[in-house]
Design a protein around this motif. Sequence first.
Motif, PDB file in Angstrom:
ATOM      1  N   LEU A   1       0.847  -1.191   0.000  1.00  0.00           N
ATOM      2  CA  LEU A   1       0.000   0.000   0.000  1.00  0.00           C
ATOM      3  C   LEU A   1       0.878   1.235   0.000  1.00  0.00           C
ATOM      4  O   LEU A   1       2.035   1.177   0.389  1.00  0.00           O
ATOM      5  CB  LEU A   1      -0.884   0.044   1.260  1.00  0.00           C
ATOM      6  CG  LEU A   1      -1.867  -1.076   1.494  1.00  0.00           C
ATOM      7  CD1 LEU A   1      -2.563  -0.877   2.836  1.00  0.00           C
ATOM      8  CD2 LEU A   1      -2.891  -1.133   0.379  1.00  0.00           C
ATOM      9  N   TRP A   2       0.292   2.357  -0.399  1.00  0.00           N
ATOM     10  CA  TRP A   2       0.955   3.640  -0.200  1.00  0.00           C
ATOM     11  C   TRP A   2       0.194   4.357   0.912  1.00  0.00           C
ATOM     12  O   TRP A   2      -1.017   4.211   1.051  1.00  0.00           O
ATOM     13  CB  TRP A   2       1.014   4.478  -1.481  1.00  0.00           C
ATOM     14  CG  TRP A   2      -0.318   4.752  -2.102  1.00  0.00           C
ATOM     15  CD1 TRP A   2      -0.936   4.023  -3.084  1.00  0.00           C
ATOM     16  CD2 TRP A   2      -1.220   5.806  -1.776  1.00  0.00           C
ATOM     17  NE1 TRP A   2      -2.157   4.558  -3.382  1.00  0.00           N
ATOM     18  CE2 TRP A   2      -2.363   5.658  -2.594  1.00  0.00           C
ATOM     19  CE3 TRP A   2      -1.186   6.848  -0.869  1.00  0.00           C
ATOM     20  CZ2 TRP A   2      -3.449   6.533  -2.533  1.00  0.00           C
ATOM     21  CZ3 TRP A   2      -2.264   7.721  -0.810  1.00  0.00           C
ATOM     22  CH2 TRP A   2      -3.374   7.565  -1.641  1.00  0.00           C
ATOM     23  N   LEU A   3       0.922   5.100   1.734  1.00  0.00           N
ATOM     24  CA  LEU A   3       0.361   5.925   2.798  1.00  0.00           C
ATOM     25  C   LEU A   3       0.871   7.340   2.588  1.00  0.00           C
ATOM     26  O   LEU A   3       2.021   7.527   2.191  1.00  0.00           O
ATOM     27  CB  LEU A   3       0.808   5.438   4.172  1.00  0.00           C
ATOM     28  CG  LEU A   3       0.468   4.006   4.552  1.00  0.00           C
ATOM     29  CD1 LEU A   3       1.158   3.636   5.862  1.00  0.00           C
ATOM     30  CD2 LEU A   3      -1.031   3.835   4.661  1.00  0.00           C
ATOM     31  N   ALA A   4       0.035   8.317   2.863  1.00  0.00           N
ATOM     32  CA  ALA A   4       0.465   9.703   2.696  1.00  0.00           C
ATOM     33  C   ALA A   4      -0.150  10.580   3.770  1.00  0.00           C
ATOM     34  O   ALA A   4      -1.322  10.435   4.102  1.00  0.00           O
ATOM     35  CB  ALA A   4       0.065  10.227   1.312  1.00  0.00           C
ATOM     36  N   SER A   5       0.666  11.467   4.316  1.00  0.00           N
ATOM     37  CA  SER A   5       0.145  12.523   5.172  1.00  0.00           C
ATOM     38  C   SER A   5       0.041  13.777   4.307  1.00  0.00           C
ATOM     39  O   SER A   5       0.841  13.984   3.392  1.00  0.00           O
ATOM     40  CB  SER A   5       1.030  12.740   6.397  1.00  0.00           C
ATOM     41  OG  SER A   5       2.319  13.145   6.022  1.00  0.00           O
ATOM     42  N   VAL A   6      -0.972  14.588   4.589  1.00  0.00           N
ATOM     43  CA  VAL A   6      -1.271  15.746   3.748  1.00  0.00           C
ATOM     44  C   VAL A   6      -1.341  16.988   4.633  1.00  0.00           C
ATOM     45  O   VAL A   6      -2.135  17.041   5.568  1.00  0.00           O
ATOM     46  CB  VAL A   6      -2.625  15.564   3.018  1.00  0.00           C
ATOM     47  CG1 VAL A   6      -2.874  16.715   2.062  1.00  0.00           C
ATOM     48  CG2 VAL A   6      -2.669  14.239   2.284  1.00  0.00           C
ATOM     49  N   CYS A   7      -0.504  17.983   4.346  1.00  0.00           N
ATOM     50  CA  CYS A   7      -0.465  19.236   5.095  1.00  0.00           C
ATOM     51  C   CYS A   7      -0.999  20.366   4.213  1.00  0.00           C
ATOM     52  O   CYS A   7      -0.540  20.536   3.079  1.00  0.00           O
ATOM     53  CB  CYS A   7       0.973  19.529   5.519  1.00  0.00           C
ATOM     54  SG  CYS A   7       1.169  21.067   6.424  1.00  0.00           S
TER      55      CYS A   7
END
Length: 183
Positions: free
Chosen positions: A125-131
Amino acid sequence: MIKSGYQEGLYYQSGSPAHTDALEEQLRLLLRENHGVGILGGSYAPGYPLCMVSELTIHMLGYSSAAEFEEATGNRMASLICGDYSPEDFGALEGACELFLRGKIDLLWVRLLKQDALLPDGTRLWLASVCDMDALYQKELQVSRITMEKERQNGIFQRGGHRNGIPCHAALYRRSRPACRGR
């Protein structure tokens, strides 16, 4: 849901792989590294289908619910990516970048930090945090204005380091909105 001092709903797509403690720990690390922001996660299938999205991300993009977000985006990261950054660029990304995401009403300038996660069954999977960089920019402007006012009151204001009342480093954060094609 992530069980820590920072709590928000994390919606898992029905039929998506079960979450694990290791996956939750990786999400916590992403949050800390990118200043406690929204989370997205999904697979590398065509269109980069989302299997998780945080409540903060949903609201950051202007949606009122997970159902509204799902209906508008088809739960695909490719539906959110806009401007010069392509879905293929997203797939190849390792680490951080700044890009525009398509929100409900407007484009949102974000800093995205992406990394891969491997589930026990071997699923990648890919995981991303978004600011939200627009919000961060506005906060920096507010702090800069307060600092300038204090300097002015104390008689130490220097014109050289400012442009139109905005510190030079803050002026660098301005971004123009890219033109986007349809979803």
